[in-house]
Design a protein around this motif. Sequence first.
Motif, short mmCIF file in Angstrom:
data_model
loop_
_atom_site.label_atom_id
_atom_site.label_comp_id
_atom_site.label_asym_id
_atom_site.label_seq_id
_atom_site.Cartn_x
_atom_site.Cartn_y
_atom_site.Cartn_z
N ALA A 1 -12.31 -2.42 8.00
CA ALA A 1 -11.91 -2.98 6.56
C ALA A 1 -10.85 -3.64 6.74
O ALA A 1 -10.23 -3.99 7.74
CB ALA A 1 -11.27 -1.62 6.00
N PHE A 2 -10.67 -4.79 5.84
CA PHE A 2 -9.67 -5.81 6.00
C PHE A 2 -8.76 -5.46 4.39
O PHE A 2 -9.57 -5.03 3.33
CB PHE A 2 -10.31 -7.13 5.44
N VAL A 3 -7.64 -5.49 4.66
CA VAL A 3 -6.55 -4.96 3.68
C VAL A 3 -5.60 -6.19 3.35
O VAL A 3 -5.39 -6.69 4.44
CB VAL A 3 -5.92 -3.67 3.89
N LEU A 90 -11.70 -4.09 -6.90
CA LEU A 90 -10.35 -4.08 -6.00
C LEU A 90 -9.19 -4.15 -7.35
O LEU A 90 -9.43 -4.47 -8.39
CB LEU A 90 -10.37 -5.20 -4.92
N TRP A 91 -8.11 -4.00 -6.75
CA TRP A 91 -6.86 -3.97 -7.45
C TRP A 91 -6.70 -5.34 -7.89
O TRP A 91 -7.01 -6.10 -6.96
CB TRP A 91 -5.76 -3.19 -6.61
N HIS A 92 -6.25 -5.71 -9.01
CA HIS A 92 -6.22 -7.08 -9.55
C HIS A 92 -5.56 -8.06 -8.38
O HIS A 92 -6.38 -9.05 -8.07
CB HIS A 92 -5.20 -7.17 -10.92
N PRO A 93 -4.37 -7.91 -8.02
CA PRO A 93 -3.73 -8.82 -6.87
C PRO A 93 -4.82 -8.89 -5.59
O PRO A 93 -4.95 -10.18 -5.16
CB PRO A 93 -2.47 -8.15 -6.48
N ALA A 94 -5.40 -8.04 -5.12
CA ALA A 94 -6.41 -7.99 -4.04
C ALA A 94 -7.69 -8.71 -4.34
O ALA A 94 -8.30 -9.27 -3.49
CB ALA A 94 -6.52 -6.62 -3.48
N MET A 99 -11.53 -12.94 -3.91
CA MET A 99 -12.70 -13.79 -4.45
C MET A 99 -12.29 -15.17 -3.98
O MET A 99 -13.04 -16.08 -3.56
CB MET A 99 -12.56 -13.85 -6.08
N SER A 100 -11.22 -15.71 -3.71
CA SER A 100 -10.64 -16.80 -3.32
C SER A 100 -11.21 -17.05 -1.95
O SER A 100 -11.66 -18.16 -1.75
CB SER A 100 -9.23 -17.23 -3.38
N TRP A 147 -6.61 2.71 -2.95
CA TRP A 147 -5.57 1.89 -3.57
C TRP A 147 -6.11 0.58 -4.10
O TRP A 147 -5.56 -0.23 -4.66
CB TRP A 147 -4.31 1.62 -2.67
N GLY A 148 -7.48 0.55 -4.02
CA GLY A 148 -8.10 -0.76 -4.27
C GLY A 148 -7.76 -2.04 -3.51
O GLY A 148 -8.02 -3.17 -4.16
#
Length: 181
Positions: A1-3, A90-94, A99-100, A147-148
Motif C-alpha cells: 500500500a502507498f500512503v 480516498l480522504w479528500h487530501p489524499a 489523482m495528480s 482513514w482513506g
Amino acid sequence: AFVPSVPTAPSGITTGSGTPPEIPPYSQPFIKPVSSPIGISTEIVPNNNVGRPPILRPNSAVYSNGYLPVSLLAPIIGRSPNASQNPFHLWHPAQSAFMSMYWTAAGQGIYMSLIDGYRTYDEQVTIYHRSGGDGSAATPGKSNHGWGIAVDFERLSDTWDATYAWLSANAYKWNFYQLLD
C-alpha cells in the motif's frame, strides 16, 4: 500500500546542524500545500515504519477508523476490472494528491490498476479474518485504508514492473510512499 506522508524540508534546506536532513527516497515529499475541505480536522501521527515521516490523516478524536462520513471521501479512478468495489474512494487530501500522481503517470505511459482504497471497518474485519491474522492485513481499526489514505495496486504481469519502478522513483513527489510492513 502507498500512503501519504507529512511534508518535510526539501533537499538543500538545512536543519539546525547546518546539514540537509536525511530523508529516505520513498518519503522525501514534494512540498506543496495540502488542500483540505473547510472544517476537516486532521492530525499528524507517528509512522511505524522506521525512517519514514509521520502520517497526516483525519483526526481520531473526531472520526473513527473505518467509519469516515461520505462527505470526507472522494472517488478515485484507476480501478482494476478484477476489483469488487466501484468506485474506490480516498480522504479528500489524499484523493487530490493521488489523482495528480495518477494522471502524471498516465501521461508517461504508466498504467496503475487499483484493487483497493478506503475500507469500512466491516470490510477491514473481513480482510483481516481472510488473512488469518498473519500480518498481511492490519488489525481492524488500525488500517491506513480505514482513514482513506492508502491504495493497493494490482500486480498485472505485463505492466507491474514499470508501474512499480515509476512509483518507487516518483510517488514521494505527491507525498506517497510504500509501506514496509
